[in-house]
Design an enzyme around this catalytic site. Structure first.
Site, mmCIF file in Angstrom:
data_model
loop_
_atom_site.group_PDB
_atom_site.id
_atom_site.type_symbol
_atom_site.label_atom_id
_atom_site.label_comp_id
_atom_site.label_asym_id
_atom_site.label_seq_id
_atom_site.Cartn_x
_atom_site.Cartn_y
_atom_site.Cartn_z
ATOM 1 N N SER A 95 -2.835 2.557 4.611
ATOM 2 C CA SER A 95 -4.260 2.380 4.933
ATOM 3 C C SER A 95 -4.567 2.219 6.413
ATOM 4 O O SER A 95 -5.749 2.155 6.773
ATOM 5 C CB SER A 95 -4.826 1.186 4.174
ATOM 6 N N PHE A 153 -2.367 2.019 -10.348
ATOM 7 C CA PHE A 153 -1.121 1.330 -10.020
ATOM 8 C C PHE A 153 -1.009 -0.041 -10.684
ATOM 9 O O PHE A 153 -0.291 -0.915 -10.198
ATOM 10 C CB PHE A 153 -0.962 1.211 -8.498
ATOM 11 N N SER A 193 -11.893 -0.944 -1.334
ATOM 12 C CA SER A 193 -11.763 0.158 -2.288
ATOM 13 C C SER A 193 -11.338 1.431 -1.570
ATOM 14 O O SER A 193 -12.011 1.894 -0.636
ATOM 15 C CB SER A 193 -13.101 0.380 -3.003
ATOM 16 N N ARG A 318 -9.816 -4.169 10.577
ATOM 17 C CA ARG A 318 -9.683 -5.566 10.166
ATOM 18 C C ARG A 318 -9.646 -6.468 11.391
ATOM 19 O O ARG A 318 -9.192 -6.047 12.467
ATOM 20 C CB ARG A 318 -8.355 -5.801 9.431
ATOM 21 N N THR A 332 -3.800 -2.910 8.161
ATOM 22 C CA THR A 332 -2.535 -3.053 7.460
ATOM 23 C C THR A 332 -2.388 -1.852 6.532
ATOM 24 O O THR A 332 -3.387 -1.197 6.210
ATOM 25 C CB THR A 332 -2.548 -4.343 6.619
ATOM 26 N N GLY A 333 -1.174 -1.598 6.094
ATOM 27 C CA GLY A 333 -0.952 -0.508 5.141
ATOM 28 C C GLY A 333 0.052 -0.933 4.086
ATOM 29 O O GLY A 333 1.005 -1.664 4.383
ATOM 30 N N SER A 359 7.862 -2.441 -0.484
ATOM 31 C CA SER A 359 6.506 -2.877 -0.851
ATOM 32 C C SER A 359 6.562 -3.471 -2.245
ATOM 33 O O SER A 359 7.623 -3.500 -2.866
ATOM 34 C CB SER A 359 5.524 -1.702 -0.807
HETATM 35 S S1 HEL Z 1 -4.075 -1.715 -0.839
HETATM 36 C C1 HEL Z 1 -4.041 -2.883 0.510
HETATM 37 C C2 HEL Z 1 -3.626 -2.018 1.735
HETATM 38 N N1 HEL Z 1 -4.087 -0.697 1.468
HETATM 39 C C3 HEL Z 1 -4.591 -0.383 0.143
HETATM 40 C C4 HEL Z 1 -3.796 0.895 0.188
HETATM 41 C C5 HEL Z 1 -3.352 0.446 1.522
HETATM 42 N N2 HEL Z 1 -2.727 1.046 -0.717
HETATM 43 C C6 HEL Z 1 -2.911 1.189 -2.025
HETATM 44 O O1 HEL Z 1 -3.999 1.248 -2.529
HETATM 45 C C7 HEL Z 1 -1.642 1.258 -2.854
HETATM 46 C C8 HEL Z 1 -1.668 0.142 -3.807
HETATM 47 C C9 HEL Z 1 -0.415 0.085 -4.600
HETATM 48 C C10 HEL Z 1 0.759 -0.389 -3.780
HETATM 49 C C11 HEL Z 1 1.937 -0.768 -4.627
HETATM 50 C C12 HEL Z 1 3.043 -1.188 -3.647
HETATM 51 O O2 HEL Z 1 3.111 -2.373 -3.293
HETATM 52 O O3 HEL Z 1 3.762 -0.286 -3.210
HETATM 53 N N3 HEL Z 1 1.599 -1.874 -5.485
HETATM 54 C C13 HEL Z 1 1.453 -1.741 -6.801
HETATM 55 O O4 HEL Z 1 1.606 -0.694 -7.387
HETATM 56 C C14 HEL Z 1 1.102 -3.000 -7.525
HETATM 57 N N4 HEL Z 1 1.036 -2.831 -8.930
HETATM 58 C C15 HEL Z 1 -5.363 -3.514 0.655
HETATM 59 C C16 HEL Z 1 -2.976 -3.899 0.209
HETATM 60 C C17 HEL Z 1 -4.163 -2.558 3.064
HETATM 61 O O5 HEL Z 1 -3.459 -3.372 3.616
HETATM 62 O O6 HEL Z 1 -5.260 -2.170 3.506
HETATM 63 O O7 HEL Z 1 -2.507 0.798 2.232
#
Ligand code: HEL
Length: 403
Positions: A95, A153, A193, A318, A332-333, A359
């Site tokens: 992200s 997910f 979102s 952020r 963050t990502g 992750s």
């Molecule tokens: S989520 C967050 C982060 N962002 C958003 C986006 C990103 N990533 C995602 O939407 C992936 C979500 C699933 C990640 C997965 C994992 O940890 O690898 N987790 C699961 O599947 C949990 N069931 C808001 C955290 C951000 O920091 O902005 O990048």
């Protein structure tokens, strides 16, 4: 372990240039920000070692303090051939891509091709049933559009495997979101979102007539000479030297899953850029230093609304308020196998980029936040309470496992 300390030959431009840019970026009455304390490199190394002990195969960080570069990397880029991780390694930034997408749209606003307070419907007629949702609400996660990844997910590894080779159109992703009730009325509340930044990608393509890839390249990657940064979709293999990403399954004790190769089509303009720590620092310094858009537009991007007591969100940006009273700006990502961080001081003079190549591991996520404390608060950083996930408590997709 790999530790380097370099004075960058490029520096950050002339002192006069920096002063002029700071004056442009800071509102007339704001007091000049005090320089942050010296980074705590021993503390930073300790943070990365802790992330390893908690299950990350590798972890690294690079600090760029006005041209003085410090890089630390521990552990492995690849568990199979046991190659050590290094700050040259490329990785999926998830992200943090949202900040790149927001920059393109803010530039389009500068060019008068986009009005942040117009409805999305003005530019993408009929896409969203709710005609009142504005571009500003989309970029600030205040549209109320459901995040389709919450459902996608909910089960970590099966959810990932179901989409890792899929190619979606933007519209298919938006349609997935629209099957669900809105999380709130437009503008009512912050609710992170991915759907918002899929809409952002559609806006970029509609307003420019080009792919997001072309716009990222022409407006950001090439002007900033980001040689290790590119948009990778729908190809799933990261070219060149890169860190492999290891996804932690929900079942405690289960083997890590190599998640490196994937289309990331579920994210695209919300998360499909590849980069490295040096390029992320260059990008954040340029953004916060006022070199990517007008001062007026940057001020819009930096207009924050609170997320919780230590976090706020602007437009694709952020803010994190650190224990020593310093606030830093970035993103963050969290894409399968990679936790990444890219933040800079308000004037862009100090930046930090960090990665842990795992992750779905709450302990590592929590620990890696300590990289910000070490980089910006130095030895003044207050110890963080062990076992509390302070980051993204509002942002984590349901079902995320907190170890
Ligand atoms: S989520 C967050 C982060 N962002 C958003 C986006 C990103 N990533 C995602 O939407 C992936 C979500 C699933 C990640 C997965 C994992 O940890 O690898 N987790 C699961 O599947 C949990 N069931 C808001 C955290 C951000 O920091 O902005 O990048």
């Amino acid at each position: 372990m790999n530790v380097t300390h370099l004075a960058s030959p490029l520096g950050k431009g002339t002192l006069l240039g920096t002063v002029v840019l700071c004056l442009l970026a800071v509102p007339a009455q704001a007091a000049p920000a005090a320089a942050p304390p010296k980074p705590d490199l021993a503390g930073l190394r300790g943070v990365l070692d802790t992330a390893l002990a908690q299950g990350a195969p590798g972890a690294m960080a690079q600090i760029d303090d006005n041209g003085t570069i410090d890089s630390i990397a521990v552990g492995l880029a690849d568990r199979k051939d046991e190659r050590g991780l290094g700050n040259d390694d490329r990785f999926r930034i998830g992200s943090i891509t949202k900040t790149f997408s927001a920059v393109v749209l803010m530039q389009l606003a500068d060019e008068k091709k986009l009005d942040l307070d117009s409805s999305v419907d003005r530019y993408l007629p009929g896409l969203l049933p709710d005609r009142d949702i504005t571009v500003r609400q989309v970029l600030g996660h205040r549209s109320g559009l459901y995040d389709y990844t919450d459902e996608m997910f909910a089960k970590t590894v099966p959810g990932f495997e179901a989409v890792r080779s899929k190619v979606f159109t933007y519209r298919q992703l938006v349609d997935r979101a629209l099957r669900h009730k809105r999380t709130g009325a437009p503008g009512a509340a912050y609710a992170y979102s991915n759907t918002n930044f899929v809409v952002a990608g559609m806006l970029i393509e509609r307003l420019t007539g080009h792919s997001v890839r072309t716009e990222y390249e022409n407006r950001i990657f090439k002007p900033l000479k980001l040689r290790d940064t590119f948009y990778l979709h729908p190809d799933s293999t990261i070219p060149g030297r890169h860190a492999k990403g290891y996804l932690t399954p929900d079942q405690p004790g289960a083997e890590l899953v190599d998640a490196t190769d994937q289309t990331v089509s579920w994210a695209q303009s919300a998360g499909a850029i590849i980069s490295n720590t040096q390029d992320l620092n260059t990008f954040l310094s340029a953004l916060l230093g006022g070199r990517l858009m007008s001062a007026a537009q940057l001020a819009q991007m930096e207009r924050m609304l609170p997320v919780n007591s230590t976090q706020a969100y602007g437009l694709g940006l952020r803010r994190r308020d650190l224990s020593c009273g310093i606030s830093v700006y970035g993103h963050t990502g969290a894409v399968q196998g990679y936790y990444s961080y890219a933040f800079a001081t308000k004037d862009g003079r100090r930046s930090l980029a960090a990665l842990a190549n795992t992750s779905n591991n709450g302990a590592v996520l929590n620990t890696m936040l300590g990289t910000l404390e070490s980089a910006f608060c130095g030895k003044q950083a207050k110890p963080r309470r062990v076992g509390t996930v302070v980051e993204r408590s509002e942002d984590v997709a349901p079902g995320v496992v907190r170890h």
